[in-house]
Design a protein around this motif. Structure first.
Motif, PDB file in Angstrom:
ATOM      1  N   LEU A 186      10.027  10.995  10.925  1.00 37.35           N
ATOM      2  CA  LEU A 186       9.065   9.954  11.302  1.00 37.35           C
ATOM      3  C   LEU A 186       8.645   9.143  10.077  1.00 37.35           C
ATOM      4  CD1 LEU A 186       6.662  11.625  13.906  1.00 37.35           C
ATOM      5  CD2 LEU A 186       8.080   9.590  14.255  1.00 37.35           C
ATOM      6  N   ASN A 187       8.492   9.810   8.944  1.00 35.94           N
ATOM      7  CA  ASN A 187       8.132   9.096   7.730  1.00 35.94           C
ATOM      8  C   ASN A 187       9.228   8.113   7.327  1.00 35.94           C
ATOM      9  OD1 ASN A 187       6.377   8.663   5.371  1.00 35.94           O
ATOM     10  ND2 ASN A 187       8.051   9.614   4.229  1.00 35.94           N
ATOM     11  N   TYR A 188      10.497   8.508   7.451  1.00 34.03           N
ATOM     12  CA  TYR A 188      11.587   7.567   7.191  1.00 34.03           C
ATOM     13  C   TYR A 188      11.466   6.350   8.104  1.00 34.03           C
ATOM     14  CZ  TYR A 188      14.446  11.117   4.681  1.00 34.03           C
ATOM     15  OH  TYR A 188      14.942  12.036   3.800  1.00 34.03           O
ATOM     16  N   TRP A 189      11.322   6.618   9.416  1.00 34.94           N
ATOM     17  CA  TRP A 189      11.383   5.548  10.397  1.00 34.94           C
ATOM     18  C   TRP A 189      10.164   4.632  10.326  1.00 34.94           C
ATOM     19  CZ3 TRP A 189      12.784  10.094  13.950  1.00 34.94           C
ATOM     20  CH2 TRP A 189      14.144  10.390  13.818  1.00 34.94           C
ATOM     21  N   ARG A 190       9.077   5.133   9.757  1.00 38.98           N
ATOM     22  CA  ARG A 190       7.902   4.276   9.558  1.00 38.98           C
ATOM     23  C   ARG A 190       7.901   3.640   8.180  1.00 38.98           C
ATOM     24  NH1 ARG A 190       3.987   8.823  12.383  1.00 38.98           N
ATOM     25  NH2 ARG A 190       4.339   8.165  14.546  1.00 38.98           N
ATOM     26  N   PHE A 191       9.047   3.662   7.520  1.00 34.47           N
ATOM     27  CA  PHE A 191       9.245   3.033   6.209  1.00 34.47           C
ATOM     28  C   PHE A 191       8.343   3.656   5.151  1.00 34.47           C
ATOM     29  CE2 PHE A 191      10.040  -0.958   3.585  1.00 34.47           C
ATOM     30  CZ  PHE A 191      11.410  -0.746   3.498  1.00 34.47           C
ATOM     31  N   GLY A 192       8.208   4.993   5.240  1.00 32.51           N
ATOM     32  CA  GLY A 192       7.483   5.715   4.215  1.00 32.51           C
ATOM     33  C   GLY A 192       8.331   5.919   2.975  1.00 32.51           C
ATOM     34  N   ASP A 193       7.773   6.591   1.987  1.00 39.91           N
ATOM     35  CA  ASP A 193       8.455   6.857   0.727  1.00 39.91           C
ATOM     36  C   ASP A 193       9.074   8.246   0.728  1.00 39.91           C
ATOM     37  OD1 ASP A 193       7.806   4.409  -0.296  1.00 39.91           O
ATOM     38  OD2 ASP A 193       6.388   5.145  -1.806  1.00 39.91           O
ATOM     39  N   TYR A 194      10.111   8.424  -0.061  1.00 35.25           N
ATOM     40  CA  TYR A 194      10.705   9.747  -0.223  1.00 35.25           C
ATOM     41  C   TYR A 194      11.416   9.831  -1.567  1.00 35.25           C
ATOM     42  CZ  TYR A 194      14.540   7.019   1.855  1.00 35.25           C
ATOM     43  OH  TYR A 194      15.446   6.033   2.149  1.00 35.25           O
ATOM     44  N   LEU A 195      11.178  10.935  -2.239  1.00 32.48           N
ATOM     45  CA  LEU A 195      11.956  11.302  -3.410  1.00 32.48           C
ATOM     46  C   LEU A 195      13.244  11.946  -2.930  1.00 32.48           C
ATOM     47  CD1 LEU A 195       9.246  12.975  -5.680  1.00 32.48           C
ATOM     48  CD2 LEU A 195      10.645  11.016  -6.337  1.00 32.48           C
ATOM     49  N   GLN A 226       0.847  -1.192   0.000  1.00 34.21           N
ATOM     50  CA  GLN A 226       0.000   0.000   0.000  1.00 34.21           C
ATOM     51  C   GLN A 226       0.880   1.238   0.000  1.00 34.21           C
ATOM     52  OE1 GLN A 226      -3.074  -0.026   3.000  1.00 34.21           O
ATOM     53  NE2 GLN A 226      -3.368  -2.233   2.838  1.00 34.21           N
ATOM     54  N   LEU A 227       0.408   2.304  -0.649  1.00 29.50           N
ATOM     55  CA  LEU A 227       1.201   3.517  -0.744  1.00 29.50           C
ATOM     56  C   LEU A 227       1.315   4.198   0.618  1.00 29.50           C
ATOM     57  CD1 LEU A 227       0.048   5.259  -4.054  1.00 29.50           C
ATOM     58  CD2 LEU A 227       2.275   4.249  -3.567  1.00 29.50           C
ATOM     59  N   PRO A 228       2.537   4.439   1.076  1.00 31.72           N
ATOM     60  CA  PRO A 228       2.723   5.203   2.307  1.00 31.72           C
ATOM     61  C   PRO A 228       2.797   6.692   1.988  1.00 31.72           C
ATOM     62  CG  PRO A 228       4.831   4.393   1.558  1.00 31.72           C
ATOM     63  CD  PRO A 228       3.804   3.950   0.534  1.00 31.72           C
ATOM     64  N   PRO A 229       2.916   7.560   2.991  1.00 32.49           N
ATOM     65  CA  PRO A 229       3.147   8.981   2.720  1.00 32.49           C
ATOM     66  C   PRO A 229       4.440   9.182   1.927  1.00 32.49           C
ATOM     67  CG  PRO A 229       2.528   8.647   5.007  1.00 32.49           C
ATOM     68  CD  PRO A 229       2.762   7.287   4.429  1.00 32.49           C
ATOM     69  N   LEU A 230       4.482  10.286   1.191  1.00 32.77           N
ATOM     70  CA  LEU A 230       5.627  10.605   0.335  1.00 32.77           C
ATOM     71  C   LEU A 230       6.275  11.900   0.809  1.00 32.77           C
ATOM     72  CD1 LEU A 230       7.289  10.142  -2.338  1.00 32.77           C
ATOM     73  CD2 LEU A 230       5.576  11.610  -3.451  1.00 32.77           C
ATOM     74  N   ALA A 231       7.571  11.858   1.078  1.00 33.47           N
ATOM     75  CA  ALA A 231       8.336  13.037   1.456  1.00 33.47           C
ATOM     76  C   ALA A 231       9.298  13.401   0.324  1.00 33.47           C
ATOM     77  CB  ALA A 231       9.109  12.780   2.743  1.00 33.47           C
ATOM     78  N   LEU A 232       9.893  14.580   0.427  1.00 30.83           N
ATOM     79  CA  LEU A 232      10.873  15.038  -0.559  1.00 30.83           C
ATOM     80  C   LEU A 232      12.131  15.474   0.174  1.00 30.83           C
ATOM     81  CD1 LEU A 232      11.790  15.933  -3.424  1.00 30.83           C
ATOM     82  CD2 LEU A 232      10.662  18.140  -2.972  1.00 30.83           C
TER      83      LEU A 232
END
Length: 384
Positions: free
Chosen positions: A253-262, A3-9
């Motif tokens: 927090l997004n990194y540590w929750r295995f979210g996405d990032y460009l 499932q798509l997680p949040p996306l950071a930049l």
């Protein structure tokens, strides 16, 4: 199913005034005028090349890292943020962090950064002891650090992080405590407090400095400083991150929750979930600023792509999630990796037996004992 997680930049600006002897980031000492106009254009071309991987998604946080992003003028930071907003949807009111060196700041820049859209400043203070700062090779002193923080606050920026290091050359327990107290006196919203480590490919690794505290001395510093921060109302929500209520770093927090990032910029790394292909992609950009500037927006600027194998995903997830004091839900593991919980249950049960992990229904978190041996806990999820 993934499932798509949040996306950071993440936006990397690779230049600094002088390379610190402990730094293993992709940073390069400034030589002459910085190519700010050219680099802004390169970043936006870089973003455009990655956009097909994230069509229709919304960016939830932006982080300028380096190097020293505060070497760029407020006008150029504004041009980057305006260019990003013209190319991808941004969540209203999103957190926008700018890493800042206290030795490269002026009052008018903070006002300009705020007008550009920056609403969180992270100061690389490291210590308030001038002797420690000199031994670390920093270009600022403690008075400059305090002045820079107050200038940012006077400019209306109240979401401020201070980076502090401990177990420094020549540092004792009393000095480590005083660093934390002087940081608290500046009323930041967030403090990052982490141990100096001698990373490969750094000057300190090749020629270790004298006067480093031993393991027991470093542990004493960590425990005492943790207590000082807790007494001051800072909750430890990650291994090295402490925040006042509601001021946790959303980007991290997004990194540590295995979210996405460009990741855009020289040497920047990204991690993207591709549900239609049922895979997770890591992408990184070429590291040297000159090569990046010449190739940004073309395939030549992509340093590499790696699709994570299913066997890698338990360790990749735990490498992040176990850093959080809150731990994680099994459902989050399934959503972010596309694997069933049975993929990690043997390692979880083993960690529970050893006293490393605690179970609360579907929720797992490190115990205080496990937090002390976190590298061993994480390594238990490596593929056989």
């Amino acid at each position: 199913m993934l499932q798509l997680p949040p996306l950071a930049l993440y936006i990397h600006i690779p230049w600094c005034v002088k390379k610190c002897p402990y730094c293993d980031f992709n940073s390069h000492g400034q030589k002459g005028a910085l190519p700010q106009d050219d680099y802004v254009g390169a970043l936006l071309r870089d973003l455009e090349q990655d956009l097909p991987l994230v069509w229709g998604r919304t960016v939830t946080s932006i982080f300028f890292g380096g190097g020293t992003p505060s070497l760029f003028s407020a006008g150029h930071i504004a041009a980057i943020l305006d260019g990003v907003a013209a190319r991808i949807r941004l969540r209203p009111g999103l957190e926008v962090t700018l890493e800042t060196n206290p030795g490269t700041t002026e009052f008018d820049r903070f006002g300009g950064y705020r007008e550009a859209g920056v609403n969180r400043i992270s100061f690389g203070v490291q210590s308030f002891d001038d002797g420690c700062l000199a031994r670390l090779g920093r270009i600022h002193d403690s008075a400059q650090a305090e002045r820079a923080v107050k200038l940012a606050q006077d400019a209306g920026l109240d979401n401020i992080n201070l980076d502090l290091m401990y177990a420094l050359p020549g540092q004792n327990l009393e000095m480590a405590e005083l660093d934390v107290q002087r940081a608290l006196d500046l009323s930041p919203a967030h403090i990052s407090h982490y141990q100096l480590t001698l990373e490969p490919n750094t000057l300190f690794h090749a020629r270790p400095p004298s006067g480093l505290p031993d393991e027991d001395g470093a542990w004493d510093m960590q425990e005492r400083c943790q207590a000082l921060l807790a007494e001051a109302g800072f909750a430890q929500y990650e291994v090295s991150a402490y925040a006042r209520e509601g001021r946790q770093c959303q980007h991290n927090l997004n990194y540590w929750r295995f979210g996405d990032y460009l990741g855009i910029g020289a040497g920047a790394h990204g991690k993207l979930t591709l549900p239609a292909e049922q895979r997770i992609l890591r992408r990184w950009k070429t590291k040297h600023p000159d090569a990046y500037l010449a190739a940004a927006g073309s395939p030549q600027a992509i340093g590499g792509d790696e699709a994570l194998e299913p066997a890698q995903l338990p360790f990749e997830f735990m490498l992040n999630a176990l850093r959080l004091g809150e731990g994680f839900d099994l459902g989050l593991f399934e959503q972010r990796t596309g694997l069933g919980r049975e993929a990690i249950m043997p390692a979880l049960r083993s960690g529970q037996i050893r006293g490393w992990l605690a179970e609360e229904g579907d929720h797992w978190r490190p115990t205080p004992f496990g937090a002390r041996f976190l590298n061993d806990v994480m390594a238990s999820f490596l593929p056989d």
